[in-house]
Design a protein around this motif. Structure first.
Motif, PDB file in Angstrom:
ATOM      1  N   ASN A 119       0.811  -1.229   0.000  1.00 36.44           N
ATOM      2  CA  ASN A 119       0.000   0.000   0.000  1.00 36.44           C
ATOM      3  C   ASN A 119       0.841   1.274   0.000  1.00 36.44           C
ATOM      4  O   ASN A 119       0.355   2.328   0.405  1.00 36.44           O
ATOM      5  CB  ASN A 119      -0.941   0.018   1.211  1.00 36.44           C
ATOM      6  CG  ASN A 119      -2.114  -0.934   1.058  1.00 36.44           C
ATOM      7  OD1 ASN A 119      -2.844  -0.891   0.074  1.00 36.44           O
ATOM      8  ND2 ASN A 119      -2.279  -1.822   2.023  1.00 36.44           N
ATOM      9  N   ASN A 120       2.081   1.177  -0.478  1.00 42.03           N
ATOM     10  CA  ASN A 120       2.913   2.389  -0.457  1.00 42.03           C
ATOM     11  C   ASN A 120       2.755   3.262  -1.704  1.00 42.03           C
ATOM     12  O   ASN A 120       3.331   4.341  -1.795  1.00 42.03           O
ATOM     13  CB  ASN A 120       4.389   2.028  -0.254  1.00 42.03           C
ATOM     14  CG  ASN A 120       4.967   1.242  -1.421  1.00 42.03           C
ATOM     15  OD1 ASN A 120       4.307   1.016  -2.431  1.00 42.03           O
ATOM     16  ND2 ASN A 120       6.211   0.809  -1.277  1.00 42.03           N
ATOM     17  N   GLY A 121       1.994   2.768  -2.687  1.00 44.62           N
ATOM     18  CA  GLY A 121       1.720   3.576  -3.880  1.00 44.62           C
ATOM     19  C   GLY A 121       2.763   3.488  -4.971  1.00 44.62           C
ATOM     20  O   GLY A 121       2.565   4.049  -6.050  1.00 44.62           O
ATOM     21  N   VAL A 122       3.856   2.780  -4.743  1.00 46.24           N
ATOM     22  CA  VAL A 122       4.893   2.646  -5.779  1.00 46.24           C
ATOM     23  C   VAL A 122       5.358   1.207  -5.960  1.00 46.24           C
ATOM     24  O   VAL A 122       6.132   0.917  -6.873  1.00 46.24           O
ATOM     25  CB  VAL A 122       6.125   3.533  -5.483  1.00 46.24           C
ATOM     26  CG1 VAL A 122       5.782   4.996  -5.626  1.00 46.24           C
ATOM     27  CG2 VAL A 122       6.688   3.237  -4.092  1.00 46.24           C
ATOM     28  N   GLY A 123       4.911   0.304  -5.113  1.00 43.92           N
ATOM     29  CA  GLY A 123       5.368  -1.067  -5.211  1.00 43.92           C
ATOM     30  C   GLY A 123       6.820  -1.189  -4.800  1.00 43.92           C
ATOM     31  O   GLY A 123       7.287  -0.511  -3.881  1.00 43.92           O
ATOM     32  N   ARG A 124       7.542  -2.042  -5.487  1.00 46.27           N
ATOM     33  CA  ARG A 124       8.976  -2.193  -5.225  1.00 46.27           C
ATOM     34  C   ARG A 124       9.665  -2.371  -6.579  1.00 46.27           C
ATOM     35  O   ARG A 124      10.207  -3.405  -6.903  1.00 46.27           O
ATOM     36  CB  ARG A 124       9.231  -3.394  -4.310  1.00 46.27           C
ATOM     37  CG  ARG A 124      10.661  -3.460  -3.786  1.00 46.27           C
ATOM     38  CD  ARG A 124      10.855  -4.608  -2.805  1.00 46.27           C
ATOM     39  NE  ARG A 124      10.176  -4.364  -1.535  1.00 46.27           N
ATOM     40  CZ  ARG A 124       9.176  -5.104  -1.063  1.00 46.27           C
ATOM     41  NH1 ARG A 124       8.726  -6.130  -1.770  1.00 46.27           N
ATOM     42  NH2 ARG A 124       8.617  -4.830   0.097  1.00 46.27           N
ATOM     43  N   ARG A 125       9.577  -1.340  -7.381  1.00 45.39           N
ATOM     44  CA  ARG A 125      10.063  -1.392  -8.767  1.00 45.39           C
ATOM     45  C   ARG A 125      11.569  -1.633  -8.810  1.00 45.39           C
ATOM     46  O   ARG A 125      12.346  -0.884  -8.229  1.00 45.39           O
ATOM     47  CB  ARG A 125       9.733  -0.077  -9.462  1.00 45.39           C
ATOM     48  CG  ARG A 125       9.514  -0.179 -10.959  1.00 45.39           C
ATOM     49  CD  ARG A 125       8.994   1.156 -11.452  1.00 45.39           C
ATOM     50  NE  ARG A 125       8.413   1.059 -12.769  1.00 45.39           N
ATOM     51  CZ  ARG A 125       8.707   1.890 -13.751  1.00 45.39           C
ATOM     52  NH1 ARG A 125       9.589   2.856 -13.567  1.00 45.39           N
ATOM     53  NH2 ARG A 125       8.125   1.765 -14.925  1.00 45.39           N
ATOM     54  N   ILE A 126      11.966  -2.691  -9.519  1.00 46.62           N
ATOM     55  CA  ILE A 126      13.379  -3.034  -9.664  1.00 46.62           C
ATOM     56  C   ILE A 126      13.708  -3.014 -11.152  1.00 46.62           C
ATOM     57  O   ILE A 126      13.233  -3.866 -11.915  1.00 46.62           O
ATOM     58  CB  ILE A 126      13.685  -4.414  -9.059  1.00 46.62           C
ATOM     59  CG1 ILE A 126      13.280  -4.428  -7.573  1.00 46.62           C
ATOM     60  CG2 ILE A 126      15.156  -4.757  -9.221  1.00 46.62           C
ATOM     61  CD1 ILE A 126      13.400  -5.799  -6.922  1.00 46.62           C
ATOM     62  N   GLN A 127      14.526  -2.056 -11.551  1.00 44.29           N
ATOM     63  CA  GLN A 127      14.751  -1.842 -12.974  1.00 44.29           C
ATOM     64  C   GLN A 127      15.409  -3.024 -13.668  1.00 44.29           C
ATOM     65  O   GLN A 127      15.090  -3.342 -14.814  1.00 44.29           O
ATOM     66  CB  GLN A 127      15.589  -0.566 -13.172  1.00 44.29           C
ATOM     67  CG  GLN A 127      15.443   0.081 -14.536  1.00 44.29           C
ATOM     68  CD  GLN A 127      14.060   0.692 -14.771  1.00 44.29           C
ATOM     69  OE1 GLN A 127      13.134   0.513 -13.980  1.00 44.29           O
ATOM     70  NE2 GLN A 127      13.922   1.410 -15.863  1.00 44.29           N
ATOM     71  N   TRP A 128      16.332  -3.714 -12.989  1.00 40.46           N
ATOM     72  CA  TRP A 128      17.013  -4.818 -13.669  1.00 40.46           C
ATOM     73  C   TRP A 128      16.057  -5.966 -13.969  1.00 40.46           C
ATOM     74  O   TRP A 128      16.284  -6.737 -14.916  1.00 40.46           O
ATOM     75  CB  TRP A 128      18.226  -5.293 -12.869  1.00 40.46           C
ATOM     76  CG  TRP A 128      17.949  -5.999 -11.578  1.00 40.46           C
ATOM     77  CD1 TRP A 128      17.959  -5.462 -10.340  1.00 40.46           C
ATOM     78  CD2 TRP A 128      17.625  -7.392 -11.400  1.00 40.46           C
ATOM     79  NE1 TRP A 128      17.667  -6.411  -9.387  1.00 40.46           N
ATOM     80  CE2 TRP A 128      17.463  -7.616 -10.019  1.00 40.46           C
ATOM     81  CE3 TRP A 128      17.470  -8.473 -12.269  1.00 40.46           C
ATOM     82  CZ2 TRP A 128      17.140  -8.861  -9.485  1.00 40.46           C
ATOM     83  CZ3 TRP A 128      17.149  -9.720 -11.743  1.00 40.46           C
ATOM     84  CH2 TRP A 128      16.980  -9.894 -10.373  1.00 40.46           C
ATOM     85  N   VAL A 129      14.980  -6.098 -13.171  1.00 40.12           N
ATOM     86  CA  VAL A 129      13.982  -7.127 -13.469  1.00 40.12           C
ATOM     87  C   VAL A 129      13.260  -6.782 -14.768  1.00 40.12           C
ATOM     88  O   VAL A 129      12.963  -7.664 -15.588  1.00 40.12           O
ATOM     89  CB  VAL A 129      12.976  -7.260 -12.309  1.00 40.12           C
ATOM     90  CG1 VAL A 129      11.838  -8.218 -12.678  1.00 40.12           C
ATOM     91  CG2 VAL A 129      13.686  -7.754 -11.055  1.00 40.12           C
ATOM     92  N   ARG A 130      13.011  -5.493 -14.992  1.00 39.65           N
ATOM     93  CA  ARG A 130      12.312  -5.046 -16.202  1.00 39.65           C
ATOM     94  C   ARG A 130      13.199  -5.120 -17.441  1.00 39.65           C
ATOM     95  O   ARG A 130      12.705  -5.002 -18.564  1.00 39.65           O
ATOM     96  CB  ARG A 130      11.801  -3.620 -16.010  1.00 39.65           C
ATOM     97  CG  ARG A 130      10.867  -3.464 -14.815  1.00 39.65           C
ATOM     98  CD  ARG A 130      10.402  -2.028 -14.663  1.00 39.65           C
ATOM     99  NE  ARG A 130       9.521  -1.652 -15.757  1.00 39.65           N
ATOM    100  CZ  ARG A 130       9.630  -0.532 -16.439  1.00 39.65           C
ATOM    101  NH1 ARG A 130      10.615   0.331 -16.186  1.00 39.65           N
ATOM    102  NH2 ARG A 130       8.787  -0.259 -17.416  1.00 39.65           N
TER     103      ARG A 130
END
Length: 378
Positions: A119-130
């Protein structure tokens, strides 16, 4: 002439339409200084040529290869389709077979339900996964074309209303989750967070993958936190949800939107502009088994569990059909901020949104989906 990427070695920017070449080279600052309507209205008063981002040359070349490359693409696309089942089952297998891992696994599974990232509004975006190499093969199996009716101002926030849902909502993963789709280039400066059900974001391992590609919870709290950040932080919501997945079939274009107004309320409260988004090809990846008795059971399960259980199949069972996905982003519907919108205001903006979505579909269907059914909004 449609704007296209020149080639894969270029900066991945499209060539500008001749009629709009000068204005399209303006900076984000100039865009933010340009006048905008003060009330909810479409900015599409003058029809412009769209900007079309074709798949990069390396993706297209890979998609046309045969032999082992085609086998690898098919295998990875099928595995990708089954991640929602494979990842939790893998953890269960380890729990059963590896005794010393049981306490850490139980601790991790408990954490899945209290993780602040839900519920933090940004998730846990990890660029290397993308940017993982696997995405190259996934995007070769599902080549992504991105079409923009209008360039979007990166200083603003948006709610992208994505339709249709499809069986497994590939648009949220392949289009918005992977850098190989070209989404970050097409929407430069805008961070799109796909919104997912909280149930999905608590599934062991699978939820970590979803959070890593930028997924946030579809709860009001999470969406409001995301939009409050401004500076391009935006939300992609597959509006039709689980119920709409039951109408997924090749050629079918039925959407469940008439009574889906929560996203409009959130847009008005945040002053986030609405972008009607239609993904051609989403409904053609799988075929669905249809039977009256089965449909009654599916609807009952969907009403009780908040997610659907469509019975679907592809090639030779569960192998998805190789399909090009064309994500069309319509012109934004500018929304005036109102922390306490009335029902009449929500209904008015919702009706405008549906009109814009119908217009976008009617404009691009002859180009990207000439054999599809007419759009039906229920």
């Amino acid at each position: 002439m449609l704007a296209t990427r020149a080639n894969a070695s270029d900066s991945m920017q499209p060539r500008e339409p001749a009629a709009d070449k000068e204005s399209a080279t303006s900076s984000a600052a100039e865009l933010s200084d340009s006048p905008r309507p003060s009330s909810s209205e479409s900015c599409n008063s003058v029809m412009e040529e769209p900007y079309v981002f074709e798949p990069s040359k390396d993706i297209l070349q890979l998609s046309q290869k045969g032999g082992l490359s085609m086998v690898l693409q098919t295998f990875l696309a099928t595995l990708f389709t089954a991640l929602v089942l494979v990842m939790p089952l893998l953890l269960i297998y380890i729990f059963i077979r590896v005794s010393w891992a049981r306490i850490p696994i139980v601790t991790y599974m408990a954490f899945c339900f209290v993780d602040p990232a839900l519920n933090n509004g940004v998730g846990r975006r990890i660029q290397w996964v993308r940017t993982m190499s696997i995405w190259k093969y996934i995007n070769a199996y599902f080549p992504v074309r991105i079409v923009l009716e209008k360039r979007l101002d990166p200083s603003l926030s948006y709610i992208f209303g994505v339709s249709p849902h499809g069986i497994l909502c590939f648009s949220g993963q392949v289009v918005m989750g992977s850098l190989k789709s070209g989404i970050d280039e097409a929407l430069k400066g805008i961070i799109v967070h796909p919104a997912g059900l909280r149930h999905a974001l608590t599934l062991p391992l699978f939820r970590d993958y979803l959070l890593a590609i930028g997924t946030i919870s579809s709860s009001r709290t999470s969406i409001r936190k995301c939009l409050a950040r401004g500076n391009g932080h935006s939300v992609g919501i597959v509006i039709g949800g689980a119920k709409e997945s039951l109408y997924t079939n090749r050629g079918s274009r039925q959407l469940i939107l008439k009574n889906r107004k929560g996203f409009v309320r959130e847009a008005i409260m945040a002053g986030a502009h609405l972008v009607p988004t239609f993904v051609f090809g989403e409904n053609d990846i799988f075929l669905q088994v249809e039977h009256p008795a089965l449909r009654r059971l599916q609807r009952w399960l969907q009403s009780k569990m908040m997610f659907a259980l469509p019975v679907f199949y592809g090639r030779f069972g569960l192998i998805p059909r190789r399909t090009q996905l064309t994500a069309v982003f319509g012109s934004p519907l500018f929304v005036a901020k109102n922390p306490s919108p009335s029902h009449d205001e929500i209904n008015r903006v919702h009706a405008q949104y549906l009109d814009e979505l119908r217009r976008v579909y009617a404009r691009f269907k002859p180009i990207y989906d000439p054999e599809g059914d007419d759009l039906v909004i229920a």
